[in-house]
Motif scaffolding. Structure first.
Motif, PDB file in Angstrom:
ATOM      1  N   LEU A 126       0.845  -1.196   0.000  1.00 16.32           N
ATOM      2  CA  LEU A 126       0.000   0.000   0.000  1.00 16.32           C
ATOM      3  C   LEU A 126       0.880   1.246   0.000  1.00 16.32           C
ATOM      4  CD1 LEU A 126      -2.656   1.605   0.378  1.00 16.32           C
ATOM      5  CD2 LEU A 126      -2.437   1.184   2.845  1.00 16.32           C
ATOM      6  N   ILE A 127       0.719   2.066  -1.022  1.00 11.16           N
ATOM      7  CA  ILE A 127       1.418   3.346  -1.131  1.00 11.16           C
ATOM      8  C   ILE A 127       0.409   4.441  -0.826  1.00 11.16           C
ATOM      9  CG2 ILE A 127       2.810   4.860  -2.581  1.00 11.16           C
ATOM     10  CD1 ILE A 127       4.078   2.138  -2.205  1.00 11.16           C
ATOM     11  N   VAL A 128       0.700   5.277   0.177  1.00 13.24           N
ATOM     12  CA  VAL A 128      -0.219   6.356   0.531  1.00 13.24           C
ATOM     13  C   VAL A 128       0.529   7.685   0.459  1.00 13.24           C
ATOM     14  CG1 VAL A 128      -1.915   7.212   2.182  1.00 13.24           C
ATOM     15  CG2 VAL A 128      -1.332   4.780   2.163  1.00 13.24           C
ATOM     16  N   PHE A 129      -0.003   8.606  -0.331  1.00  8.31           N
ATOM     17  CA  PHE A 129       0.535   9.958  -0.378  1.00  8.31           C
ATOM     18  C   PHE A 129      -0.158  10.751   0.726  1.00  8.31           C
ATOM     19  CE2 PHE A 129       0.774   8.159  -4.655  1.00  8.31           C
ATOM     20  CZ  PHE A 129       2.154   8.156  -4.806  1.00  8.31           C
ATOM     21  N   THR A 130       0.595  11.063   1.751  1.00  8.42           N
ATOM     22  CA  THR A 130       0.026  11.638   2.971  1.00  8.42           C
ATOM     23  C   THR A 130       0.222  13.153   3.014  1.00  8.42           C
ATOM     24  OG1 THR A 130       2.089  11.096   4.117  1.00  8.42           O
ATOM     25  CG2 THR A 130       0.271   9.519   4.303  1.00  8.42           C
ATOM     26  N   PRO A 131      -0.542  13.842   3.848  1.00  9.46           N
ATOM     27  CA  PRO A 131      -0.518  15.311   3.845  1.00  9.46           C
ATOM     28  C   PRO A 131       0.561  15.917   4.721  1.00  9.46           C
ATOM     29  CG  PRO A 131      -2.234  14.547   5.311  1.00  9.46           C
ATOM     30  CD  PRO A 131      -1.630  13.318   4.687  1.00  9.46           C
ATOM     31  N   LYS A 132       0.775  17.197   4.470  1.00  8.68           N
ATOM     32  CA  LYS A 132       1.621  18.043   5.326  1.00  8.68           C
ATOM     33  C   LYS A 132       0.754  19.167   5.899  1.00  8.68           C
ATOM     34  CE  LYS A 132       4.275  18.384   1.745  1.00  8.68           C
ATOM     35  NZ  LYS A 132       5.315  18.885   0.822  1.00  8.68           N
ATOM     36  N   SER A 133       0.379  20.123   5.064  1.00 11.57           N
ATOM     37  CA  SER A 133      -0.458  21.224   5.554  1.00 11.57           C
ATOM     38  C   SER A 133      -1.832  20.738   6.031  1.00 11.57           C
ATOM     39  CB  SER A 133      -0.633  22.282   4.462  1.00 11.57           C
ATOM     40  OG  SER A 133      -1.284  21.737   3.326  1.00 11.57           O
ATOM     41  N   LEU A 134      -2.323  19.654   5.451  1.00 13.75           N
ATOM     42  CA  LEU A 134      -3.646  19.157   5.847  1.00 13.75           C
ATOM     43  C   LEU A 134      -3.677  18.602   7.263  1.00 13.75           C
ATOM     44  CD1 LEU A 134      -5.244  17.320   2.803  1.00 13.75           C
ATOM     45  CD2 LEU A 134      -5.280  19.726   3.401  1.00 13.75           C
ATOM     46  N   LEU A 135      -2.514  18.346   7.834  1.00 16.53           N
ATOM     47  CA  LEU A 135      -2.476  17.809   9.192  1.00 16.53           C
ATOM     48  C   LEU A 135      -3.171  18.730  10.182  1.00 16.53           C
ATOM     49  CD1 LEU A 135       1.218  16.536   9.224  1.00 16.53           C
ATOM     50  CD2 LEU A 135      -0.839  15.115   9.190  1.00 16.53           C
ATOM     51  N   ARG A 136      -3.189  20.018   9.861  1.00 15.42           N
ATOM     52  CA  ARG A 136      -3.831  20.993  10.749  1.00 15.42           C
ATOM     53  C   ARG A 136      -4.850  21.862  10.010  1.00 15.42           C
ATOM     54  NH1 ARG A 136       1.349  20.087  12.115  1.00 15.42           N
ATOM     55  NH2 ARG A 136       1.768  19.546  14.286  1.00 15.42           N
ATOM     56  N   HIS A 137      -5.308  21.386   8.866  1.00 16.75           N
ATOM     57  CA  HIS A 137      -6.288  22.134   8.089  1.00 16.75           C
ATOM     58  C   HIS A 137      -7.659  22.037   8.769  1.00 16.75           C
ATOM     59  CE1 HIS A 137      -8.743  23.508   4.747  1.00 16.75           C
ATOM     60  NE2 HIS A 137      -7.656  23.810   4.059  1.00 16.75           N
ATOM     61  N   PRO A 138      -8.335  23.154   8.985  1.00 14.82           N
ATOM     62  CA  PRO A 138      -9.609  23.111   9.708  1.00 14.82           C
ATOM     63  C   PRO A 138     -10.696  22.292   9.028  1.00 14.82           C
ATOM     64  CG  PRO A 138      -9.231  25.286   8.728  1.00 14.82           C
ATOM     65  CD  PRO A 138      -7.947  24.528   8.616  1.00 14.82           C
ATOM     66  N   LYS A 139     -10.585  22.090   7.712  1.00 16.50           N
ATOM     67  CA  LYS A 139     -11.597  21.306   7.007  1.00 16.50           C
ATOM     68  C   LYS A 139     -11.202  19.840   6.828  1.00 16.50           C
ATOM     69  CE  LYS A 139     -14.157  24.895   4.628  1.00 16.50           C
ATOM     70  NZ  LYS A 139     -14.885  25.269   3.395  1.00 16.50           N
ATOM     71  N   ALA A 140      -9.957  19.517   7.088  1.00 18.35           N
ATOM     72  CA  ALA A 140      -9.498  18.135   6.943  1.00 18.35           C
ATOM     73  C   ALA A 140      -9.738  17.380   8.252  1.00 18.35           C
ATOM     74  CB  ALA A 140      -8.030  18.091   6.551  1.00 18.35           C
ATOM     75  N   VAL A 141     -10.996  17.303   8.628  1.00 17.36           N
ATOM     76  CA  VAL A 141     -11.396  16.589   9.837  1.00 17.36           C
ATOM     77  C   VAL A 141     -12.557  15.665   9.488  1.00 17.36           C
ATOM     78  CG1 VAL A 141     -10.637  18.389  11.429  1.00 17.36           C
ATOM     79  CG2 VAL A 141     -12.968  18.452  10.525  1.00 17.36           C
ATOM     80  N   SER A 142     -12.774  14.688  10.350  1.00 17.46           N
ATOM     81  CA  SER A 142     -13.879  13.745  10.162  1.00 17.46           C
ATOM     82  C   SER A 142     -14.689  13.655  11.438  1.00 17.46           C
ATOM     83  CB  SER A 142     -13.343  12.355   9.786  1.00 17.46           C
ATOM     84  OG  SER A 142     -12.606  12.390   8.580  1.00 17.46           O
ATOM     85  N   SER A 143     -15.891  13.146  11.306  1.00 17.07           N
ATOM     86  CA  SER A 143     -16.723  12.930  12.490  1.00 17.07           C
ATOM     87  C   SER A 143     -16.408  11.568  13.095  1.00 17.07           C
ATOM     88  CB  SER A 143     -18.205  12.994  12.126  1.00 17.07           C
ATOM     89  OG  SER A 143     -18.561  11.898  11.292  1.00 17.07           O
ATOM     90  N   MET A 144     -16.661  11.439  14.375  1.00 13.16           N
ATOM     91  CA  MET A 144     -16.455  10.152  15.032  1.00 13.16           C
ATOM     92  C   MET A 144     -17.342   9.078  14.395  1.00 13.16           C
ATOM     93  SD  MET A 144     -14.738   8.668  17.480  1.00 13.16           S
ATOM     94  CE  MET A 144     -14.265   9.978  18.592  1.00 13.16           C
TER      95      MET A 144
END
Length: 384
Positions: A230-248
Motif C-alpha cells: 500500500l502506497i499512501v501519499f500523505t498530507p503536510k499542511s492538511l495535518l492541521r487544516h480546519p476542514k481536513a477533519v472527520s466525524s467520530m
C-alpha cells in the motif's frame, strides 16, 4: 468486496485515553501536553483530525491482535510534529509509548527513527513484512521525495514480487506529498513513478483527503484476506487544516471510500473536475471564494486499482456536464495525469496542471505562488 473496518466508539475512547494517561512522575514538555489533551477533548466534539485518526487506526489494530512496526526518518515524533507516538520525559529522557498500554506485550508496538538510508531501511522493512504477514509494517519517508533513495526496492521487489515469485506482501509506505512552496525536494512524492509500476492489481495506491478515509484504509490493509503493498501519499499542511477533519461517526459506522463525490446541486454543474489529495482543498477554497456552483469536484481517493464503476456513478449524477477535467498541482509530465488519461476512458478528459517542467516544483516562493494560482484559475475559467 467491502471489508468491515468500523470500530466501536467505546474502543476509540479507550484508545484516546491512552494519550492523557501520563504517570505522575513523568514530565511532559509543556508545548506537547496541549496536543495530547486535544486528542481526548476532540471526543467531546466528536471530531477527528489526521493524527488522531492514525492513532485510532493503530490502537484499534493492536486491540484486534495485529502487531505494528513502523520506521522512518523522525517517525516517532512525526516530521511535522504530528504523531508523538513516543513521549520523552524532558527531565531525564525516559520514554513513554502510550499505545503500548492497550496490550499486555509491549513488543506488539515498535516505532523507530531510522538512519538516512532509504534503500537499506526499506529493504529491511520489506523483508520483515514478508515474514510477519499479520503485522502492520510501515515505512514513512521524511518527505515523499526521499523515497527515490529506495527506488530499487520498489522496482524489483515491492511492485514485482507477486508476479515473479508468487510472494504476497502487505507493507505500507507513507509518502508526504503536496505543493506548499517548499521547493523541488519537499513537494512531490513522484506519484507518476508509482502509478507506472501498477498492473494486475499488484498494489494499492491512495491519496486520501480525510482522516476517516485514512483510518479505514489502514484497517482495511490488515482486515483483507490477502496482502498487497500500500502506497499512501500523505498530507503536510492538511495535518492541521480546519476542514481536513472527520466525524467520530465516520470511524464507527463508515468504510473506505475509493471515490468521494461532491455535494453541490448536480443540475447546476457544467464542468466535472476529478482531483486527488491536498489539491482538492485548494480548489474548494477557490470555489467558495468565487461562489461558483458550476464546477463539481470529485475526489479520487484510490488511484489504483481505479474503480471505474464508482467513477461512472459520479458521472451519472451530473446530467448537464459535457466538460471533464483532471486537475493536479504537479507539472503535466508528472502527477497522475498520464495515468488517468490512459485508465479513465469513460469520458473525454482534459487536464488543468502546470506545464511541462524538468523539476517537480519551483525553488522560488514567488514563482511557486504564480504557477499554483494559474492552475487553480484554469479549473474555474471558461466552464462550459
Amino acid at each position: 468486496a467491502t471489508v468491515n473496518t468500523s470500530v466501536a466508539e467505546d474502543q476509540l475512547r479507550k484508545i484516546a485515553l491512552t494519550q492523557s494517561s501520563i504517570p505522575s512522575d513523568f514530565t511532559v514538555h509543556p508545548k506537547l501536553l496541549p496536543q495530547l489533551l486535544k486528542r481526548v477533548e476532540m471526543l467531546d466534539e466528536s471530531t477527528v483530525d489526521w493524527a488522531t485518526g492514525e492513532m485510532f487506526a493503530f490502537g484499534s489494530l493492536l486491540l484486534d491482535g495485529h502487531p505494528i512496526r513502523m520506521s522512518g526518518q523522525d517517525v516517532r515524533r512525526g516530521t511535522f510534529s504530528n504523531r508523538h507516538a513516543v513521549i520523552v520525559d524532558k527531565e531525564n529522557g525516559k520514554e513513554l509509548f502510550p499505545l503500548r498500554s492497550l496490550v499486555k506485550d509491549p513488543n506488539q508496538f515498535h516505532i523507530y527513527d531510522s538512519l538516512l538510508s532509504e534503500y537499506a531501511v526499506m529493504g529491511f522493512e520489506y523483508g520483515y513484512s514478508v515474514e510477519r504477514d499479520n503485522a502492520l509494517v510501515i515505512w514513512e519517508a521524511q518527505f515523499g521525495d526521499f523515497s527515490n533513495g529506495a527506488q530499487i526496492i520498489f522496482d524489483q521487489y515491492l511492485s514485482a514480487a507477486e508476479d515473479k515469485w508468487k510472494s504476497q506482501n502487505g507493507i505500507v509506505v507513507l509518502l508526504p506529498h503536496g505543493y506548499e512552496g517548499q521547493g523541488s525536494e519537499h513537494s512531490s512524492a513522484r506519484i507518476e513513478r508509482f502509478l507506472q509500476l501498477c498492473g494486475d492489481d499488484n498494489m494499492t495506491v491512495a491519496d486520501c483527503t480525510t482522516p476517516a478515509n485514512f483510518f479505514h484504509l489502514l484497517r482495511r490493509q490488515m482486515k483483507r484476506s490477502f496482502r498487497k503493498p500500500l502506497i499512501v501519499f500523505t498530507p503536510k499542511s492538511l495535518l492541521r487544516h480546519p476542514k481536513a477533519v472527520s466525524s467520530m461517526n465516520e470511524l464507527v459506522n463508515g468504510q473506505f471510500n475509493e471515490i468521494i463525490d461532491d455535494t453541490i446541486k448536480p443540475e447546476k454543474v457544467k464542468r466535472l473536475v476529478f482531483c486527488t489529495g491536498k489539491f482538492y482543498y485548494d480548489l474548494l477554497a477557490a470555489r467558495e471564494k468565487l461562489n461558483n456552483e458550476e464546477v463539481a469536484l470529485v475526489r479520487v481517493e484510490q488511484l489504483f486499482p481505479l474503480h471505474l464503476d464508482k467513477i461512472q456513478q459520479a458521472i451519472n449524477r451530473y446530467p448537464n456536464v459535457k466538460d471533464y477535467v483532471w486537475a493536479q498541482e504537479e507539472p503535466k509530465n508528472m502527477g497522475a495525469w498520464s495515468f488517468m488519461l490512459e485508465r479513465l476512458d469513460l469520458v473525454k478528459l482534459n487536464v488543468c496542471s502546470r506545464k511541462y517542467y524538468a523539476v517537480p516544483a519551483a525553488g522560488s516562493s514567488t514563482r511557486f505562488k504564480k504557477r499554483h494560482k494559474a492552475v487553480i484559475d484554469s479549473v474555474f475559467n471558461d466552464a462550459k
